[in-house]
Design a protein around this motif. Structure first.
Motif, PDB file in Angstrom:
ATOM      1  N   ALA A  79       0.943  -1.233  -0.127  1.00 55.53           N
ATOM      2  CA  ALA A  79       0.028   0.085   0.038  1.00 55.53           C
ATOM      3  C   ALA A  79       0.799   1.144  -0.066  1.00 55.53           C
ATOM      4  O   ALA A  79       0.434   2.188  -0.566  1.00 55.53           O
ATOM      5  N   THR A  80       1.804   1.049   0.907  1.00 51.99           N
ATOM      6  CA  THR A  80       2.821   2.354   1.018  1.00 51.99           C
ATOM      7  C   THR A  80       3.501   2.583  -0.641  1.00 51.99           C
ATOM      8  O   THR A  80       3.501   3.620  -0.983  1.00 51.99           O
ATOM      9  N   SER A 133      -3.972   3.712   0.393  1.00 49.17           N
ATOM     10  CA  SER A 133      -4.215   3.216   1.943  1.00 49.17           C
ATOM     11  C   SER A 133      -4.475   1.707   1.691  1.00 49.17           C
ATOM     12  O   SER A 133      -4.814   0.967   0.788  1.00 49.17           O
ATOM     13  N   ARG A 134      -4.260   1.282   3.039  1.00 53.05           N
ATOM     14  CA  ARG A 134      -4.462  -0.197   3.159  1.00 53.05           C
ATOM     15  C   ARG A 134      -5.929  -0.406   2.979  1.00 53.05           C
ATOM     16  O   ARG A 134      -6.294  -1.840   2.421  1.00 53.05           O
ATOM     17  N   GLN A 135      -6.847   0.321   3.373  1.00 51.64           N
ATOM     18  CA  GLN A 135      -8.258  -0.161   3.042  1.00 51.64           C
ATOM     19  C   GLN A 135      -8.599  -0.055   1.595  1.00 51.64           C
ATOM     20  O   GLN A 135      -9.268  -1.000   1.097  1.00 51.64           O
ATOM     21  N   THR A 136      -7.885   0.677   0.716  1.00 50.61           N
ATOM     22  CA  THR A 136      -8.097   0.411  -0.633  1.00 50.61           C
ATOM     23  C   THR A 136      -7.594  -0.721  -1.294  1.00 50.61           C
ATOM     24  O   THR A 136      -8.142  -1.421  -2.111  1.00 50.61           O
TER      25      THR A 136
END
Length: 212
Positions: free
Chosen positions: A30-31, A36-39
Protein backbone atom coordinates in the motif's frame (compact mmCIF):
# COMPACT_ATOMS: atom_id res chain seq x y z
CA UNK A 1 -1.91 6.90 -15.27
CA UNK A 2 -2.35 3.42 -13.72
CA UNK A 3 -5.34 2.73 -11.54
CA UNK A 4 -4.89 1.96 -7.84
CA UNK A 5 -5.40 -1.72 -8.64
CA UNK A 6 -2.69 -1.75 -11.31
CA UNK A 7 -0.33 0.19 -9.06
CA UNK A 8 -0.83 -2.37 -6.29
CA UNK A 9 -0.26 -5.30 -8.64
CA UNK A 10 2.90 -3.65 -9.96
CA UNK A 11 4.10 -3.06 -6.40
CA UNK A 12 3.48 -6.71 -5.55
CA UNK A 13 5.49 -7.91 -8.56
CA UNK A 14 8.34 -5.55 -7.68
CA UNK A 15 8.37 -6.79 -4.10
CA UNK A 16 8.30 -10.40 -5.26
CA UNK A 17 11.47 -9.82 -7.27
CA UNK A 18 13.35 -9.11 -4.04
CA UNK A 19 11.75 -11.36 -1.43
CA UNK A 20 9.61 -14.49 -1.14
CA UNK A 21 5.85 -14.08 -1.16
CA UNK A 22 5.64 -15.03 2.52
CA UNK A 23 7.76 -11.96 3.35
CA UNK A 24 5.71 -9.54 1.22
CA UNK A 25 3.61 -7.36 3.53
CA UNK A 26 0.34 -5.78 2.50
CA UNK A 27 1.15 -2.58 4.36
CA UNK A 28 4.37 -2.19 2.37
CA UNK A 29 2.52 -2.68 -0.90
CA UNK A 30 0.00 0.00 0.00
CA UNK A 31 2.82 2.37 0.83
CA UNK A 32 4.68 1.62 -2.40
CA UNK A 33 1.52 2.14 -4.46
CA UNK A 34 0.65 5.30 -2.52
CA UNK A 35 -2.78 4.10 -1.54
CA UNK A 36 -4.38 3.29 1.77
CA UNK A 37 -4.48 -0.21 3.21
CA UNK A 38 -8.25 0.01 3.04
CA UNK A 39 -8.04 0.55 -0.72
CA UNK A 40 -5.82 -2.51 -1.02
CA UNK A 41 -8.29 -4.69 0.87
CA UNK A 42 -11.23 -3.17 -1.01
CA UNK A 43 -9.61 -4.25 -4.28
CA UNK A 44 -8.38 -7.73 -3.37
CA UNK A 45 -10.06 -8.75 -0.13
CA UNK A 46 -6.96 -10.46 1.24
CA UNK A 47 -3.39 -11.39 0.41
CA UNK A 48 -4.72 -14.60 -1.11
CA UNK A 49 -7.02 -12.55 -3.32
CA UNK A 50 -4.05 -10.44 -4.38
CA UNK A 51 -2.18 -13.62 -5.34
CA UNK A 52 -5.09 -14.74 -7.50
CA UNK A 53 -5.22 -11.31 -9.14
CA UNK A 54 -1.49 -11.40 -9.89
CA UNK A 55 -1.77 -14.77 -11.57
CA UNK A 56 -4.91 -13.78 -13.49
CA UNK A 57 -3.19 -10.68 -14.85
CA UNK A 58 -0.20 -12.75 -15.99
CA UNK A 59 -2.45 -15.20 -17.82
CA UNK A 60 -4.45 -12.41 -19.47
CA UNK A 61 -1.33 -10.50 -20.52
CA UNK A 62 0.12 -13.66 -22.08
CA UNK A 63 -3.04 -14.36 -24.09
CA UNK A 64 -3.32 -10.74 -25.22
CA UNK A 65 0.30 -10.81 -26.36
CA UNK A 66 -0.31 -14.06 -28.24
CA UNK A 67 -3.30 -12.51 -30.05
CA UNK A 68 -1.22 -9.51 -31.11
CA UNK A 69 1.59 -11.68 -32.45
CA UNK A 70 -0.77 -13.97 -34.34
CA UNK A 71 -2.54 -10.98 -35.89
CA UNK A 72 0.70 -9.55 -37.31
CA UNK A 73 0.59 -9.28 -41.13
CA UNK A 74 2.99 -12.10 -42.03
CA UNK A 75 2.87 -15.72 -43.19
CA UNK A 76 1.04 -17.62 -40.41
CA UNK A 77 3.89 -20.07 -39.94
CA UNK A 78 6.27 -17.20 -39.21
CA UNK A 79 3.84 -15.80 -36.66
CA UNK A 80 3.75 -19.16 -34.91
CA UNK A 81 7.54 -19.30 -34.75
CA UNK A 82 7.53 -15.76 -33.34
CA UNK A 83 4.93 -16.83 -30.76
CA UNK A 84 7.07 -19.77 -29.67
CA UNK A 85 10.15 -17.59 -29.26
CA UNK A 86 8.15 -14.96 -27.39
CA UNK A 87 6.68 -17.63 -25.08
CA UNK A 88 10.15 -18.73 -24.04
CA UNK A 89 11.37 -15.16 -23.49
CA UNK A 90 8.22 -14.19 -21.58
CA UNK A 91 8.43 -17.25 -19.35
CA UNK A 92 12.08 -16.46 -18.61
CA UNK A 93 11.17 -12.97 -17.42
CA UNK A 94 7.99 -13.73 -15.48
CA UNK A 95 8.11 -16.52 -12.88
CA UNK A 96 4.35 -16.50 -12.20
CA UNK A 97 3.60 -16.98 -15.90
CA UNK A 98 6.21 -19.75 -16.03
CA UNK A 99 4.41 -21.48 -13.17
CA UNK A 100 1.03 -21.06 -14.86
CA UNK A 101 2.33 -22.55 -18.12
CA UNK A 102 4.19 -25.47 -16.56
CA UNK A 103 2.42 -26.14 -13.26
CA UNK A 104 5.77 -25.91 -11.44
CA UNK A 105 5.42 -23.32 -8.66
CA UNK A 106 8.82 -22.51 -7.22
CA UNK A 107 9.40 -21.76 -3.56
CA UNK A 108 8.90 -18.09 -2.86
CA UNK A 109 6.10 -17.61 -5.38
CA UNK A 110 2.48 -17.09 -4.42
CA UNK A 111 0.49 -20.22 -5.24
CA UNK A 112 -3.07 -18.99 -5.38
CA UNK A 113 -5.72 -21.21 -3.90
CA UNK A 114 -9.28 -21.08 -5.23
CA UNK A 115 -11.68 -18.79 -3.42
CA UNK A 116 -13.52 -20.48 -0.57
CA UNK A 117 -16.76 -22.15 -1.71
CA UNK A 118 -19.69 -20.06 -0.57
CA UNK A 119 -17.56 -16.97 0.05
CA UNK A 120 -19.20 -13.62 -0.61
CA UNK A 121 -18.40 -12.46 -4.17
CA UNK A 122 -15.83 -9.68 -4.34
CA UNK A 123 -17.32 -6.22 -4.96
CA UNK A 124 -14.74 -5.46 -7.69
CA UNK A 125 -15.57 -7.17 -11.03
CA UNK A 126 -11.90 -7.81 -11.88
CA UNK A 127 -11.46 -9.53 -8.54
CA UNK A 128 -14.55 -11.68 -9.04
CA UNK A 129 -12.97 -12.88 -12.27
CA UNK A 130 -9.67 -13.66 -10.52
CA UNK A 131 -11.48 -15.43 -7.69
CA UNK A 132 -13.37 -17.61 -10.19
CA UNK A 133 -10.20 -19.63 -10.74
CA UNK A 134 -7.05 -19.79 -12.82
CA UNK A 135 -6.43 -21.84 -15.96
CA UNK A 136 -4.51 -25.08 -15.62
CA UNK A 137 -1.44 -25.36 -17.90
CA UNK A 138 -3.35 -27.37 -20.50
CA UNK A 139 -6.21 -24.90 -20.47
CA UNK A 140 -3.83 -21.98 -20.98
CA UNK A 141 -2.18 -23.76 -23.91
CA UNK A 142 -5.60 -24.49 -25.43
CA UNK A 143 -6.67 -20.87 -25.00
CA UNK A 144 -3.48 -19.75 -26.74
CA UNK A 145 -4.09 -22.16 -29.62
CA UNK A 146 -7.63 -20.81 -29.99
CA UNK A 147 -6.15 -17.35 -30.63
CA UNK A 148 -4.80 -18.66 -33.95
CA UNK A 149 -8.20 -19.54 -35.36
CA UNK A 150 -9.51 -22.94 -36.36
CA UNK A 151 -7.19 -23.50 -39.32
CA UNK A 152 -3.97 -22.82 -37.42
CA UNK A 153 -4.99 -23.94 -33.92
CA UNK A 154 -3.24 -27.32 -34.17
CA UNK A 155 -0.02 -25.73 -35.45
CA UNK A 156 -0.20 -23.10 -32.73
CA UNK A 157 -0.55 -25.73 -30.04
CA UNK A 158 2.46 -27.61 -31.41
CA UNK A 159 4.53 -24.41 -31.44
CA UNK A 160 3.58 -23.50 -27.87
CA UNK A 161 4.21 -27.00 -26.55
CA UNK A 162 7.63 -27.09 -28.20
CA UNK A 163 8.38 -23.74 -26.60
CA UNK A 164 7.32 -25.07 -23.20
CA UNK A 165 9.56 -28.10 -23.64
CA UNK A 166 12.43 -25.62 -23.88
CA UNK A 167 11.18 -23.83 -20.76
CA UNK A 168 10.90 -27.06 -18.75
CA UNK A 169 14.13 -28.64 -20.00
CA UNK A 170 16.47 -25.95 -21.44
CA UNK A 171 19.48 -26.91 -23.50
CA UNK A 172 22.59 -27.89 -21.57
CA UNK A 173 25.39 -25.31 -21.61
CA UNK A 174 27.99 -27.81 -22.72
CA UNK A 175 30.50 -29.67 -20.59
CA UNK A 176 29.09 -28.36 -17.32
CA UNK A 177 26.09 -30.67 -17.44
CA UNK A 178 23.71 -28.27 -15.68
CA UNK A 179 20.65 -26.64 -17.19
CA UNK A 180 21.06 -23.03 -18.17
CA UNK A 181 19.41 -20.32 -16.13
CA UNK A 182 16.39 -18.36 -17.43
CA UNK A 183 18.52 -15.37 -18.51
CA UNK A 184 20.00 -17.49 -21.28
CA UNK A 185 16.66 -18.71 -22.61
CA UNK A 186 16.37 -15.70 -24.93
CA UNK A 187 16.06 -16.22 -27.82
CA UNK A 188 15.07 -19.86 -28.37
CA UNK A 189 17.80 -22.06 -29.68
CA UNK A 190 17.99 -22.09 -33.50
CA UNK A 191 17.38 -25.84 -33.37
CA UNK A 192 13.96 -25.44 -31.73
CA UNK A 193 13.01 -22.69 -34.17
CA UNK A 194 14.07 -24.90 -37.08
CA UNK A 195 11.96 -27.78 -35.75
CA UNK A 196 8.89 -25.54 -35.54
CA UNK A 197 9.42 -24.22 -39.06
CA UNK A 198 9.80 -27.76 -40.39
CA UNK A 199 6.63 -28.99 -38.70
CA UNK A 200 4.62 -26.00 -39.84
CA UNK A 201 5.92 -26.25 -43.39
CA UNK A 202 3.98 -29.52 -43.66
CA UNK A 203 0.80 -27.46 -43.42
CA UNK A 204 1.80 -24.97 -46.09
CA UNK A 205 2.91 -27.65 -48.56
CA UNK A 206 0.11 -30.12 -47.91
CA UNK A 207 -2.68 -30.23 -50.53
CA UNK A 208 -5.12 -30.75 -47.68
CA UNK A 209 -4.07 -27.44 -46.11
CA UNK A 210 -4.60 -28.87 -42.64
CA UNK A 211 -2.21 -30.01 -40.01
CA UNK A 212 -1.69 -33.80 -40.02
Amino acid sequence: MPTAREALLDAALTALAHRPWSAVRMVDLATAARVSRQTLYNEFGSKEGLARALARREADAFLNGARRLLATPAPPERNLVALAEWTVARAADRPILRALLTGAWQDGLPRPRPARPGARPAPVPAQRRADAGLPAPGELVAATAACAGERWAAGCEIAVRLALSHVVAPALPGAGGQCVEPDSWRPMTPTITSVIETILSVETRSPRKTMP
